[in-house]
Design a protein around this motif. Structure first.
Motif, PDB file in Angstrom:
ATOM      1  N   UNK A  43      19.573 -20.588  31.081  1.00  0.00           N
ATOM      2  CA  UNK A  43      20.917 -20.629  31.679  1.00  0.00           C
ATOM      3  C   UNK A  43      21.987 -20.243  30.658  1.00  0.00           C
ATOM      4  N   UNK A  44      21.847 -20.711  29.427  1.00  0.00           N
ATOM      5  CA  UNK A  44      22.813 -20.368  28.377  1.00  0.00           C
ATOM      6  C   UNK A  44      22.806 -18.867  28.081  1.00  0.00           C
ATOM      7  N   UNK A  45      21.614 -18.277  28.079  1.00  0.00           N
ATOM      8  CA  UNK A  45      21.498 -16.834  27.831  1.00  0.00           C
ATOM      9  C   UNK A  45      22.154 -16.049  28.961  1.00  0.00           C
ATOM     10  N   UNK A  46      21.865 -16.450  30.195  1.00  0.00           N
ATOM     11  CA  UNK A  46      22.411 -15.740  31.350  1.00  0.00           C
ATOM     12  C   UNK A  46      23.921 -15.863  31.453  1.00  0.00           C
ATOM     13  N   UNK A  47      24.494 -16.902  30.854  1.00  0.00           N
ATOM     14  CA  UNK A  47      25.942 -17.080  30.911  1.00  0.00           C
ATOM     15  C   UNK A  47      26.679 -16.257  29.846  1.00  0.00           C
ATOM     16  N   UNK A  48      25.934 -15.673  28.907  1.00  0.00           N
ATOM     17  CA  UNK A  48      26.555 -14.855  27.864  1.00  0.00           C
ATOM     18  C   UNK A  48      26.975 -13.503  28.427  1.00  0.00           C
ATOM     19  N   UNK A  49      28.008 -12.878  27.838  1.00  0.00           N
ATOM     20  CA  UNK A  49      28.348 -11.518  28.265  1.00  0.00           C
ATOM     21  C   UNK A  49      27.181 -10.562  28.000  1.00  0.00           C
ATOM     22  N   UNK A  50      27.117  -9.473  28.722  1.00  0.00           N
ATOM     23  CA  UNK A  50      26.005  -8.522  28.587  1.00  0.00           C
ATOM     24  C   UNK A  50      25.791  -8.071  27.146  1.00  0.00           C
ATOM     25  N   UNK A  51      26.850  -7.776  26.419  1.00  0.00           N
ATOM     26  CA  UNK A  51      26.744  -7.319  25.029  1.00  0.00           C
ATOM     27  C   UNK A  51      27.109  -8.444  24.061  1.00  0.00           C
ATOM     28  N   UNK A  52      26.448  -9.583  24.208  1.00  0.00           N
ATOM     29  CA  UNK A  52      26.790 -10.723  23.361  1.00  0.00           C
ATOM     30  C   UNK A  52      26.487 -10.430  21.895  1.00  0.00           C
ATOM     31  N   UNK A  53      27.208 -11.123  21.033  1.00  0.00           N
ATOM     32  CA  UNK A  53      27.106 -10.914  19.589  1.00  0.00           C
ATOM     33  C   UNK A  53      25.894 -11.663  19.040  1.00  0.00           C
ATOM     34  N   UNK A  54      25.218 -11.045  18.091  1.00  0.00           N
ATOM     35  CA  UNK A  54      24.100 -11.684  17.401  1.00  0.00           C
ATOM     36  C   UNK A  54      22.778 -11.013  17.689  1.00  0.00           C
ATOM     37  N   UNK A  55      21.897 -11.100  16.730  1.00  0.00           N
ATOM     38  CA  UNK A  55      20.541 -10.588  16.894  1.00  0.00           C
ATOM     39  C   UNK A  55      19.711 -11.618  17.649  1.00  0.00           C
ATOM     40  N   UNK A  56      18.638 -11.160  18.278  1.00  0.00           N
ATOM     41  CA  UNK A  56      17.806 -12.072  19.066  1.00  0.00           C
ATOM     42  C   UNK A  56      16.336 -11.912  18.718  1.00  0.00           C
ATOM     43  N   UNK A  57      15.612 -12.963  18.963  1.00  0.00           N
ATOM     44  CA  UNK A  57      14.174 -12.873  18.933  1.00  0.00           C
ATOM     45  C   UNK A  57      13.504 -13.309  17.653  1.00  0.00           C
ATOM     46  N   UNK A  58      12.197 -13.213  17.703  1.00  0.00           N
ATOM     47  CA  UNK A  58      11.344 -13.680  16.617  1.00  0.00           C
ATOM     48  C   UNK A  58      11.571 -12.930  15.314  1.00  0.00           C
ATOM     49  N   UNK A  59      12.009 -11.657  15.402  1.00  0.00           N
ATOM     50  CA  UNK A  59      12.337 -10.916  14.176  1.00  0.00           C
ATOM     51  C   UNK A  59      13.807 -10.525  14.155  1.00  0.00           C
ATOM     52  N   UNK A  60      14.596 -11.116  15.051  1.00  0.00           N
ATOM     53  CA  UNK A  60      16.033 -10.875  15.120  1.00  0.00           C
ATOM     54  C   UNK A  60      16.345  -9.394  15.366  1.00  0.00           C
ATOM     55  N   UNK A  61      16.000  -8.958  16.563  1.00  0.00           N
ATOM     56  CA  UNK A  61      16.284  -7.590  16.983  1.00  0.00           C
ATOM     57  C   UNK A  61      17.797  -7.375  17.033  1.00  0.00           C
ATOM     58  N   UNK A  62      18.253  -6.300  16.429  1.00  0.00           N
ATOM     59  CA  UNK A  62      19.663  -5.915  16.471  1.00  0.00           C
ATOM     60  C   UNK A  62      19.825  -4.838  17.549  1.00  0.00           C
ATOM     61  N   UNK A  63      21.061  -4.529  17.948  1.00  0.00           N
ATOM     62  CA  UNK A  63      21.251  -3.436  18.914  1.00  0.00           C
ATOM     63  C   UNK A  63      20.652  -2.112  18.429  1.00  0.00           C
ATOM     64  N   UNK A  64      20.737  -1.836  17.136  1.00  0.00           N
ATOM     65  CA  UNK A  64      20.172  -0.599  16.582  1.00  0.00           C
ATOM     66  C   UNK A  64      18.655  -0.591  16.768  1.00  0.00           C
ATOM     67  N   UNK A  65      18.006  -1.710  16.467  1.00  0.00           N
ATOM     68  CA  UNK A  65      16.544  -1.796  16.618  1.00  0.00           C
ATOM     69  C   UNK A  65      16.136  -1.641  18.078  1.00  0.00           C
ATOM     70  N   UNK A  66      16.890  -2.239  18.970  1.00  0.00           N
ATOM     71  CA  UNK A  66      16.593  -2.145  20.400  1.00  0.00           C
ATOM     72  C   UNK A  66      16.747  -0.701  20.873  1.00  0.00           C
ATOM     73  N   UNK A  67      17.801  -0.028  20.422  1.00  0.00           N
ATOM     74  CA  UNK A  67      17.992   1.387  20.779  1.00  0.00           C
ATOM     75  C   UNK A  67      16.843   2.248  20.266  1.00  0.00           C
ATOM     76  N   UNK A  68      16.370   1.965  19.040  1.00  0.00           N
ATOM     77  CA  UNK A  68      15.245   2.733  18.488  1.00  0.00           C
ATOM     78  C   UNK A  68      14.006   2.574  19.363  1.00  0.00           C
ATOM     79  N   UNK A  69      13.707   1.352  19.782  1.00  0.00           N
ATOM     80  CA  UNK A  69      12.544   1.118  20.645  1.00  0.00           C
ATOM     81  C   UNK A  69      12.726   1.807  21.996  1.00  0.00           C
ATOM     82  N   UNK A  70      13.900   1.670  22.565  1.00  0.00           N
ATOM     83  CA  UNK A  70      14.157   2.301  23.867  1.00  0.00           C
ATOM     84  C   UNK A  70      14.013   3.817  23.799  1.00  0.00           C
TER      85      UNK A  70
END
Length: 193
Positions: A43-70
């Motif tokens: 619920x806390x995650x879903x309440x965040x804005x779409x482009x919320x600040x901060x890295x996420x996950x077990x290795x702290x994925x950043x927006x740059x890392x996510x874009x590279x994977x995509x």
């Protein structure tokens, strides 16, 4: 080695989410709330804005890392999607991230713990430079987000300081009191994301 990296990157929570210092429901003698690092719940995650600040996950994925994977694998990942995944599901994307950077850096030898952490933390610096190489200079966004790694406060965050953090994490996570006495292996009614 990957466990040691995840241990330090998630602030010892192994959360796939966004980890924050939040009240834990307990109070000090003076009445102020105690806080602890924890991952946000669904619920806390879903309440965040779409482009919320901060890295996420077990290795702290950043927006740059996510874009590279995509871009490389044709995924449609976002921080929110990663933050809502279970640990087992997110490990598949960690494997792909590591695989991508091993190929990009033409690595053919086995990675040490320090190399693995460098590959996850600053993959473009896997160029054979020496331990005193600066990964992030003071004042940059990545430096500010990780300034606790800069223990000597000279030349920004260096490879040597990152390696030290990795081996310190391995040592800390390997202590008997930090090992689980309860372990199960199997599927626990995981939700599909």
């Amino acid at each position: 080695h990957l466990m040691a990296v995840m241990w330090v990157e998630t602030n010892k929570t192994f959360s796939t989410s966004l980890v924050k210092l939040l009240p834990n429901g307990k109070f000090r003698a003076d009445g102020t709330p105690k806080k602890e690092n924890r991952g946000l719940n669904e619920d806390e995650i879903k309440s965040l804005p779409q482009d919320f600040v901060g890295a996420v996950g077990l290795i702290q994925f950043t927006p740059v890392a996510i874009d590279e994977l995509n871009n490389y694998y044709g995924y449609s990942l976002s921080k929110r999607k990663l933050a809502l995944m279970t640990q087992l599901v997110q490990l598949d994307y960690i494997e792909k991230y590591i695989e991508f950077w091993i190929k990009a850096n033409k690595i053919t030898s086995k990675l040490t713990l320090a190399d693995l952490y460098l590959l996850i933390f600053s993959p473009s610096k896997m160029d054979g430079s020496n331990d005193s190489t600066t990964l992030y200079k003071e004042g940059t966004v990545y430096y500010n987000a990780n300034k606790s790694i800069d223990t000597d406060k000279v030349n920004g965050i260096t490879k040597k300081e990152l390696a030290y953090r990795a081996y310190e994490s391995l040592e800390e996570g390997s202590k008997k009191e930090n090992k689980s006495s309860i372990f199960t292996c199997g599927i626990n009614n995981e939700k599909k994301i």
